[in-house]
Design a protein around this motif. Structure first.
Motif, PDB file in Angstrom:
ATOM      1  N   ASN A 350       0.850  -1.195   0.000  1.00 37.29           N
ATOM      2  CA  ASN A 350       0.000   0.000   0.000  1.00 37.29           C
ATOM      3  C   ASN A 350       0.882   1.239   0.000  1.00 37.29           C
ATOM      4  N   ALA A 351       0.674   2.090  -0.972  1.00 37.40           N
ATOM      5  CA  ALA A 351       1.422   3.337  -1.044  1.00 37.40           C
ATOM      6  C   ALA A 351       0.805   4.353  -0.083  1.00 37.40           C
ATOM      7  N   PRO A 352       1.592   5.279   0.439  1.00 38.76           N
ATOM      8  CA  PRO A 352       1.038   6.322   1.304  1.00 38.76           C
ATOM      9  C   PRO A 352       0.009   7.167   0.550  1.00 38.76           C
ATOM     10  N   GLU A 353      -0.954   7.691   1.306  1.00 39.69           N
ATOM     11  CA  GLU A 353      -2.018   8.536   0.754  1.00 39.69           C
ATOM     12  C   GLU A 353      -1.905   9.928   1.373  1.00 39.69           C
ATOM     13  N   ILE A 354      -1.829  10.929   0.526  1.00 47.87           N
ATOM     14  CA  ILE A 354      -1.719  12.317   0.987  1.00 47.87           C
ATOM     15  C   ILE A 354      -3.090  12.963   0.864  1.00 47.87           C
ATOM     16  N   THR A 432       6.839   8.745   1.309  1.00 50.47           N
ATOM     17  CA  THR A 432       7.454   7.428   1.093  1.00 50.47           C
ATOM     18  C   THR A 432       7.394   6.627   2.393  1.00 50.47           C
ATOM     19  N   ASP A 433       7.054   5.339   2.250  1.00 50.73           N
ATOM     20  CA  ASP A 433       7.054   4.507   3.450  1.00 50.73           C
ATOM     21  C   ASP A 433       8.437   3.905   3.670  1.00 50.73           C
ATOM     22  N   TRP A 434       8.586   3.156   4.765  1.00 47.95           N
ATOM     23  CA  TRP A 434       9.880   2.608   5.156  1.00 47.95           C
ATOM     24  C   TRP A 434       9.984   1.123   4.831  1.00 47.95           C
ATOM     25  N   GLY A 435       9.162   0.639   3.948  1.00 46.33           N
ATOM     26  CA  GLY A 435       9.225  -0.773   3.599  1.00 46.33           C
ATOM     27  C   GLY A 435      10.507  -1.126   2.884  1.00 46.33           C
ATOM     28  N   THR A 436      10.781  -2.441   2.820  1.00 46.61           N
ATOM     29  CA  THR A 436      11.972  -2.888   2.102  1.00 46.61           C
ATOM     30  C   THR A 436      11.907  -2.466   0.636  1.00 46.61           C
ATOM     31  N   LYS A 437      10.748  -2.685   0.034  1.00 49.07           N
ATOM     32  CA  LYS A 437      10.507  -2.155  -1.301  1.00 49.07           C
ATOM     33  C   LYS A 437       9.629  -0.916  -1.119  1.00 49.07           C
ATOM     34  N   ARG A 438      10.269   0.244  -1.099  1.00 45.54           N
ATOM     35  CA  ARG A 438       9.611   1.466  -0.679  1.00 45.54           C
ATOM     36  C   ARG A 438       8.620   1.951  -1.750  1.00 45.54           C
ATOM     37  N   LEU A 439       7.407   2.286  -1.268  1.00 51.11           N
ATOM     38  CA  LEU A 439       6.361   2.824  -2.137  1.00 51.11           C
ATOM     39  C   LEU A 439       6.141   4.283  -1.784  1.00 51.11           C
ATOM     40  N   SER A 440       5.695   5.065  -2.755  1.00 50.75           N
ATOM     41  CA  SER A 440       5.525   6.496  -2.532  1.00 50.75           C
ATOM     42  C   SER A 440       4.355   7.018  -3.349  1.00 50.75           C
ATOM     43  N   SER A 441       3.903   8.210  -2.967  1.00 48.86           N
ATOM     44  CA  SER A 441       2.875   8.945  -3.710  1.00 48.86           C
ATOM     45  C   SER A 441       3.221  10.429  -3.661  1.00 48.86           C
ATOM     46  N   GLN A 442       2.654  11.193  -4.567  1.00 53.11           N
ATOM     47  CA  GLN A 442       3.005  12.601  -4.695  1.00 53.11           C
ATOM     48  C   GLN A 442       1.759  13.470  -4.733  1.00 53.11           C
ATOM     49  N   GLU A 443       1.955  14.727  -4.270  1.00 53.92           N
ATOM     50  CA  GLU A 443       0.911  15.741  -4.326  1.00 53.92           C
ATOM     51  C   GLU A 443       1.578  17.084  -4.628  1.00 53.92           C
ATOM     52  N   SER A 444       1.084  17.782  -5.622  1.00 54.82           N
ATOM     53  CA  SER A 444       1.684  19.059  -6.035  1.00 54.82           C
ATOM     54  C   SER A 444       1.000  20.223  -5.324  1.00 54.82           C
ATOM     55  N   ILE A 445       1.737  20.876  -4.446  1.00 56.69           N
ATOM     56  CA  ILE A 445       1.278  22.091  -3.769  1.00 56.69           C
ATOM     57  C   ILE A 445       2.479  23.023  -3.639  1.00 56.69           C
ATOM     58  N   PHE A 446       2.274  24.166  -3.004  1.00 62.36           N
ATOM     59  CA  PHE A 446       3.355  25.133  -2.847  1.00 62.36           C
ATOM     60  C   PHE A 446       4.020  24.944  -1.482  1.00 62.36           C
ATOM     61  N   VAL A 447       4.698  23.852  -1.306  1.00 55.47           N
ATOM     62  CA  VAL A 447       5.310  23.580  -0.006  1.00 55.47           C
ATOM     63  C   VAL A 447       6.660  22.886  -0.180  1.00 55.47           C
ATOM     64  N   GLN A 448       7.421  22.902   0.907  1.00 56.70           N
ATOM     65  CA  GLN A 448       8.718  22.202   0.918  1.00 56.70           C
ATOM     66  C   GLN A 448       8.991  21.679   2.332  1.00 56.70           C
TER      67      GLN A 448
END
Length: 789
Positions: A350-354, A432-448
């Protein structure tokens, strides 16, 4: 909120705009630091738009400010379960809530929501506990349970029953069971270590199939609601004829660890039960019992081989473990049970959800550092490291991410902004999660986000189980342990070492400090040590170093390094002698060979066979019992001396064996006797020569016994008058050799020989003290001699 409006009012009276801005920022900080959690409770199955709470009253916020500050409620997840009326401040449930549907696997059901205010930005956390209502009755998996019970089952025998399931929890859940009145069975209710109640049917009175072949019982399950609900199931008892042996499982509990992404048809475990019976009574079939319907859908049991394979898609997030009970039933209806516990290992699937909660459309270029720009949350349905997430922002931007609570993040400015130099910041947040095979998701906003995080080493497993066969070679590599560190450089350089335990000997295990390879230092002996367990520490190169520990368990496998040892007859003794009468029928027990093996498992399973015999067709040996019996009736033509060699063999690969030598003497006229015969006795002559020798010997013996009998009678008559015990003359040397043995002392033997015949009769009577002639005189043509030795 009250503090905010007091501060703003002060700012207006003073007329100082700059001071108002400073007070506004101070108000936001105070609101954020003083946030509390609102807690409410609501019974399930309430109607739509049911009242939950008055938010405005509980927060002390005027109703006029709810709309002005754009107050709204945000539920966790994608589905919004609550509605906030800005005009009345009342929080209501949008739909009727069913606790069993929302929280099917939990005893407590808590829904989390957030009250969000704008102008100024404020976030308040709230919880609503959904209380259980007794709206579900206990339900048995099957309306009829069939038990096949032997009529020889002893009172006190227990038979597991399928438990009922109640979706309600607490007092509304399943509380008690009852069994309809009957003369044979009672109900025993127990509680397992995990708190789950289990049922067993207890036999109170012996069954008789001929009297009653089938019984029907009524089982009732009752919950603790008011009023209580109940469910029933029929128990049909089928009484079976006797069957000597029940199946026996190799293990009482099978524990298996299985990844949630295991493919279909993958072998989980093979359960095995042995039944020493023959024919259909020894043929075992396997079935699930006391197993939930979901587990039956996910796992398939082969009724013939006992193999359990994956039949559905496992999901760690749905169930972390599955408990199954396998029943092994033989052809006679007897059964045994074993438990299979499957621990589902989490896989990073399961990839992270933003979820973006709030975003400020524009930021003034003179905005001070640490101004809140956006608020978002990150959720990952996995668990452990697979469910732990981290957020990052690409590029060198004047923004930073600050974690708040419950995986929420605030995007804040970290430096002064310059609109002329950069008008907008199109930034992509990556979770990004901390799994061995790391999964990630993205969201475009004005942040850092500038995330600094220290990570200790993480072992890939909490417990490493390795195996080695006994009598291994020194410095044998049996596997490796592995730990990873999310840091870089020397902070991620992992060194391994064993944790020394005070008061314990140094283990026979060594771990390579660089790569984690595990070595066995010296040969192991399964008969002395069946398993070793040590603790391994992994430390990184940071200052100070961070470390983690894991358990290393080494299981020693047995090999067939021990031959069977004879207990009877001892292997180092002379050949054992046994006496068998000539009238012995087929199946007559001659002797029993007893042996043991120091190994385990099939390496210690022993079988007996007749390796060599003077007459192979006369004797047989029980394959598993070691009993030596006659294979047919003994005849006059069989040799008087028989030498048997019994081979005892285990089932190891390769097998080991031992031999036992038995010498058997075939004698005439004995009803009971015990005779020890030496191995050095010469082999019997052929039948014809033996008959001639016997005739000649009997003629000599008859003549000698006749003379001796007359002398003995005269002596005994004289000595009887003086009431003294005298020792009678012994047999001549030729007579004792003809009988091939020695007689115990202090016993009287009555020896009768019929003159003029080949056959003779030797009868063992009883000890007599003193030795006097007793009984009737010998018949015509016979000689009777009483001998005291």
């Amino acid at each position: 909120g009250w503090l905010f409006w007091r501060v703003m009012a002060c700012g207006k009276r003073s007329g100082d705009t700059k001071r108002r801005v400073i007070l506004f920022i101070l108000c936001i900080c105070v609101c954020q630091s003083g946030a509390e959690t609102l807690r409410y409770s609501l019974p399930e199955e309430m109607e739509r738009d049911s009242f939950v709470a008055n938010i405005a009253k509980d927060l002390g916020v005027p109703l006029s400010q709810l709309a002005a500050r754009k107050a709204r409620v945000v539920s966790e997840g994608n589905e919004q379960l609550f509605r906030l009326n800005q005009n009345t401040g009342v929080l209501t449930a949008k739909e009727s809530l069913d606790r069993e549907e929302i929280c099917p696997q939990s005893d407590t059901c808590t829904l989390v929501f957030k009250i969000f205010f704008e102008n100024p930005l404020q976030l308040i956390r709230g919880e609503v506990e959904i209380r259980d209502v007794n709206d579900n009755s206990p339900v048995f998996p099957e309306k009829e349970m069939v038990l096949e019970i032997l009529e020889t089952a002893s009172p006190g025998s227990r038979f597991p029953l399928e438990s009922a399931q109640d979706k309600d929890v607490g007092i509304n859940g399943l509380q008690n069971y009852s069994l309809g009145p009957n003369p044979h069975f009672s109900l025993a209710i127990g509680t397992a270590k995990d708190g789950v109640k289990y049922l067993e049917l207890v036999l109170q009175r012996q069954l008789d199939r001929e009297e009653q072949g089938e019984l029907n019982l009524l089982l009732t399950a009752t919950d603790g609601g008011s009023p209580p609900r109940s469910g029933t199931a029929q128990i049909r008892i089928v009484v079976l004829d006797a069957n000597d042996n029940i199946p026996v499982f190799e293990r009482e509990t099978y524990e298996v660890r299985l990844a949630e992404n295991s493919p279909l048809e993958q072998l989980v475990v093979r359960v095995s039960a042995a039944d020493p019976d023959e024919g259909s009574n020894g043929k075992v079939r396997y079935t699930f019992t006391q197993t939930s319907e979901r587990s039956r859908q996910l796992f398939q049991l082969n009724p013939t081989t006992g193999e359990i394979r994956v039949a559905g898609k496992l999901d760690f997030e749905e169930a972390k473990s599955h408990k199954m009970v396998v029943k092994a039933t033989d052809g006679g209806g007897q059964s045994a049970h074993c438990k299979v516990q499957v621990e589902v290992l989490d896989v990073n699937d399961n990839a992270p959800e933003i979820a973006l909660t709030s975003l400020t459309a524009s930021i003034p270029e003179d905005a001070p550092p640490r101004t809140v720009v956006a608020l978002f949350s990150v959720r990952d349905r996995d668990s452990g490291d697979n469910g732990r997430t981290e957020c990052s922002i690409d590029g060198d931007l004047p923004f930073s991410l600050t974690p708040t609570f419950d995986n929420y993040y605030e995007l804040r400015t970290s430096a002064a902004l310059d609109r002329e130099r950069t008008a907008e910041y199109n930034i992509t947040i990556t979770a990004t999660d901390w799994g061995t095979k790391r999964l990630s998701s993205q969201e475009s906003i004005f942040v850092q986000i500038s995330d600094v995080n220290d990570n200790p080493p993480e072992f890939t497993q909490e417990v490493y189980t390795m195996s080695v066969t006994e009598n291994n070679s020194p410095m044998l590599r049996i596997g490796c342990v592995s730990a990873t560190d999310a840091d870089t450089g020397k902070n991620a350089r992992v060194n391994y070492a064993l944790v020394r335990q005070e008061g314990k000997e140094q283990p026979e295990i060594s771990v390579n400090a660089e790569n984690g390879d595990v070595y066995i230092l010296r040969p192991l002996d399964y008969e002395k040590v069946a398993a070793l367990e040590v603790t391994v520490r992994a430390a990184d190169g940071g200052s100070p170093p961070l470390s983690a520990q894991a358990v290393l368990r080494v299981v020693v496998r047995d090999e067939n390094d021990n031959a069977p040892v004879l207990l009877h007859p001892p292997a180092d003794s002379s050949a054992a002698g046994e006496l068998v009468p000539r009238w012995a029928p087929s199946g007559y027990l001659v002797a029993k060979v007893v042996a043991v093996d120091a190994d385990s498992g099939q390496n210690a399973w022993l079988s007996y066979e007749l390796a060599k015999a003077t007459e192979p067709g006369l004797f047989r040996v029980g394959l598993h019992s070691g009993e030596v019996r006659t294979a047919r009736a003994v005849t006059e033509r069989d040799a008087a001396r028989q030498r048997l060699i019994v081979l005892v063999r285990d089932r190891g690969q390769p097998p080991r064996s031992a031999t036992a030598t038995l010498t058997v003497a075939l004698v005439d006229g004995f009803s009971e006797a015990h005779l020890r015969v030496s191995e050095e006795v010469p082999a019997a002559e052929p039948d014809e020569q033996l008959t001639l020798y016997l005739i000649a010997s009997l003629v000599c013996v008859s003549a000698l016994f006749l003379a001796t009998a007359v002398a003995v009678v005269v002596v005994k008559v004289r000595r009887a008058r003086r009431n003294e015990t005298e020792t009678l003359p012994t047999f001549p040397t030729s007579a004792t050799e003809s009988n091939a043995g020695s007689l115990p002392r202090s016993y009287v033997y009555d020896v009768c020989f019929a003159a003029g015949t080949v056959n003779s009769e030797f009868r063992f009577l009883r000890p007599l003290f003193p030795c006097f002639p007793a009984g009737l005189p010998p018949g015509p043509g016979q000689q009777r001699i009483s001998v005291c030795s």
